[in-house]
Design a protein around this motif. Structure first.
Motif, short mmCIF file in Angstrom:
data_model
loop_
_atom_site.label_atom_id
_atom_site.label_comp_id
_atom_site.label_asym_id
_atom_site.label_seq_id
_atom_site.Cartn_x
_atom_site.Cartn_y
_atom_site.Cartn_z
N LEU A 226 0.83 -1.20 0.00
CA LEU A 226 0.00 0.00 0.00
C LEU A 226 0.86 1.25 0.00
O LEU A 226 1.67 1.46 0.91
N HIS A 227 0.70 2.06 -1.06
CA HIS A 227 1.43 3.33 -1.15
C HIS A 227 0.46 4.50 -1.09
O HIS A 227 0.55 5.36 -0.22
N THR A 228 -0.42 4.55 -2.07
CA THR A 228 -1.35 5.67 -2.21
C THR A 228 -2.76 5.11 -2.41
O THR A 228 -2.98 3.89 -2.34
N ARG A 229 -3.69 5.97 -2.71
CA ARG A 229 -5.07 5.54 -2.94
C ARG A 229 -5.20 4.59 -4.12
O ARG A 229 -6.18 3.84 -4.23
N ASP A 230 -4.21 4.54 -5.01
CA ASP A 230 -4.27 3.67 -6.18
C ASP A 230 -4.32 2.19 -5.80
O ASP A 230 -4.90 1.38 -6.54
N GLU A 231 -3.71 1.81 -4.67
CA GLU A 231 -3.69 0.40 -4.26
C GLU A 231 -4.77 0.06 -3.25
O GLU A 231 -4.87 -1.08 -2.80
N LEU A 232 -5.56 1.04 -2.89
CA LEU A 232 -6.47 0.86 -1.76
C LEU A 232 -7.54 -0.19 -2.02
O LEU A 232 -7.83 -1.02 -1.14
N ALA A 233 -8.12 -0.21 -3.19
CA ALA A 233 -9.21 -1.15 -3.47
C ALA A 233 -8.72 -2.59 -3.36
O ALA A 233 -9.40 -3.46 -2.78
N ALA A 234 -7.53 -2.87 -3.91
CA ALA A 234 -6.98 -4.23 -3.82
C ALA A 234 -6.69 -4.60 -2.38
O ALA A 234 -6.97 -5.72 -1.93
N CYS A 235 -6.13 -3.66 -1.63
CA CYS A 235 -5.82 -3.95 -0.22
C CYS A 235 -7.08 -4.22 0.59
O CYS A 235 -7.07 -5.05 1.51
N ALA A 236 -8.17 -3.54 0.26
CA ALA A 236 -9.42 -3.72 1.00
C ALA A 236 -9.96 -5.14 0.84
O ALA A 236 -10.71 -5.62 1.70
N ARG A 237 -9.59 -5.83 -0.24
CA ARG A 237 -10.03 -7.21 -0.45
C ARG A 237 -9.14 -8.21 0.27
O ARG A 237 -9.50 -9.39 0.38
N ARG A 238 -8.00 -7.76 0.77
CA ARG A 238 -7.00 -8.70 1.29
C ARG A 238 -6.61 -8.47 2.75
O ARG A 238 -6.07 -9.37 3.39
N TYR A 239 -6.85 -7.28 3.24
CA TYR A 239 -6.38 -6.90 4.57
C TYR A 239 -7.49 -6.23 5.36
O TYR A 239 -8.43 -5.67 4.80
N GLY A 240 -7.31 -6.24 6.69
CA GLY A 240 -8.23 -5.51 7.56
C GLY A 240 -7.75 -4.12 7.90
O GLY A 240 -8.53 -3.26 8.29
N LEU A 241 -6.43 -3.92 7.78
CA LEU A 241 -5.83 -2.62 8.08
C LEU A 241 -4.78 -2.29 7.02
O LEU A 241 -4.28 -3.18 6.31
N ILE A 242 -4.43 -1.02 6.95
CA ILE A 242 -3.33 -0.58 6.09
C ILE A 242 -2.36 0.26 6.91
O ILE A 242 -2.75 0.95 7.85
N ASN A 243 -1.08 0.17 6.57
CA ASN A 243 -0.05 0.97 7.22
C ASN A 243 0.29 2.15 6.31
O ASN A 243 0.83 1.96 5.22
N ILE A 244 -0.03 3.34 6.76
CA ILE A 244 0.27 4.56 6.01
C ILE A 244 1.61 5.10 6.48
O ILE A 244 1.82 5.34 7.67
N LYS A 245 2.53 5.27 5.55
CA LYS A 245 3.81 5.91 5.83
C LYS A 245 3.96 7.08 4.87
O LYS A 245 3.70 6.94 3.67
N LEU A 246 4.38 8.20 5.38
CA LEU A 246 4.49 9.39 4.54
C LEU A 246 5.49 9.20 3.41
O LEU A 246 5.31 9.75 2.32
N ASP A 247 6.55 8.43 3.65
CA ASP A 247 7.53 8.21 2.59
C ASP A 247 6.96 7.39 1.45
O ASP A 247 7.36 7.56 0.30
N LYS A 248 6.04 6.48 1.74
CA LYS A 248 5.38 5.73 0.67
C LYS A 248 4.34 6.59 -0.03
O LYS A 248 4.27 6.62 -1.27
N ALA A 249 3.52 7.26 0.74
CA ALA A 249 2.42 8.05 0.17
C ALA A 249 2.92 9.27 -0.59
O ALA A 249 2.24 9.79 -1.47
N GLY A 250 4.12 9.74 -0.23
CA GLY A 250 4.65 10.92 -0.90
C GLY A 250 4.24 12.20 -0.20
O GLY A 250 4.10 13.24 -0.85
N GLY A 251 4.05 12.12 1.13
CA GLY A 251 3.78 13.35 1.87
C GLY A 251 2.52 13.30 2.69
O GLY A 251 1.68 12.41 2.57
#
Length: 326
Positions: A226-251
């Protein structure tokens, strides 16, 4: 007219930081500063080797957008000027800091929050022999949450040892893509019996499609997937939580939008970090308000932190002072 400057810094660690992909003994960070003559904004980022980022490459990316930033490009414009990653994070956080100082308000007010509450962070136990991990856990047994790095299903003995050494601490296990799906299926029931609350990124990101339809006995959290909103839909089918890091998201800008979108899909939030100084943790504290898991222990892993840094008492992070950020 604005003036942009960027530099690399190295911060020695208190001990080697070891995960399934390797180890390091210092934090290599990039600091971006944007000034208007009266005010200065700062942002700190860590190049993510997992995605091919380097100090030199991040500095080159920042240099590539210098003209646009110095001409007045704002945070919204920045999203199209640079891809998600450490370079955009450093610039974005510097722009937030500068905007807050120019406006005479705190950055969290600009983000729509009336206040910033203290946060309790996880503390990371590096990958190593079970005895060494248990010793580290024993030394930190009074912390509320310990995060254990593992590399394979064979590391169950380390989880058992840590649980025995720190029986009152909540445990999170982070595989950093180190498991196969079959290894996860074998390991997860034992982790559940040990009271593990979360397994972070068990499988390689390219293989986590196998998680669709899998009812894990321990909640799963996406990190490298998970980096940005682009991967969110796929992650929602596979995980219960996501780890947001500013370095991945780009700010901070994208991280806040990602958090809102994830909540809308019913996903729980973990807010994490790379190993860095308090300057990198401060903006992440805004995203981490109300998160299920806060993992902003970067400064606790350093031999010394930036001055001024965050005030940290045990595992509690206090809101940053304006001299630090925001």
């Amino acid at each position: 007219m604005l003036a942009l400057a960027a530099r690399a810094e190295r911060w020695p660690l208190a001990a080697a930081f070891v995960i399934s992909r390797g180890s390091k003994t210092e934090a290599e960070v990039v600091v971006c500063e944007i000034a208007d003559g009266a005010h200065r904004g700062r942002g700190e980022a860590v190049p993510y080797a997992r995605y091919g980022e380097t100090i030199a490459g991040v500095l080159d990316q920042i240099e590539g957008v210098r003209g646009a930033i110095e001409a007045g490009a704002d945070r919204a414009a920045l999203q199209a000027l640079a891809p998600a990653g450490a370079a955009r994070n450093a610039i974005d956080c510097a722009l937030w800091d500068l905007e807050a100082k120019r406006a005479g308000v705190r950055a969290w007010v600009l983000a729509g929050r009336a206040r910033l509450d203290p946060l309790k962070t996880c503390f990371t136990i590096s990958l190593g022999p079970a005895e060494a991990m248990a010793e580290a856990a024993r030394a930190n047994a009074r912390r509320p949450v310990l995060k254990l790095k593992i590399a394979s299903a064979d590391d169950l003995d380390a989880v058992v040892a840590v649980h025995a050494a720190a029986p009152r601490a909540r445990l999170i296990v982070d595989a950093n893509e180190g498991l196969t799906f079959e290894a996860l299926r074998r390991l997860a029931p034992d982790l559940a019996k040990l009271g593990v609350k979360l397994v972070e990124q068990p499988l390689p990101a390219a293989e986590d499609g196998a998680l669709e339809g899998y009812a894990s006995p321990v909640p799963l959290c996406a990190d490298e997937s998970l980096h940005t909103r682009d991967e969110l839909a796929a992650c929602a089918r596979r995980y219960g939580l996501i780890n947001i890091k500013l370095d991945k998201a780009g700010g901070l800008t994208e991280a806040l939008a990602l958090a809102d979108a994830a909540r809308g899909l019913g996903l729980g939030l973990m807010v994490g970090c790379m190993v860095a100084t308090s300057l990198a943790m401060a903006p992440a504290m805004i995203v981490a308000q109300g998160a299920a898991v806060v993992d902003l222990d970067g400064p606790l892993l350093l031999r010394r932190d930036r001055e001024p840094g965050l005030v940290i008492t045990g595992s509690v992070l206090e809101p940053p002072s304006p001299d630090l950020w925001g």
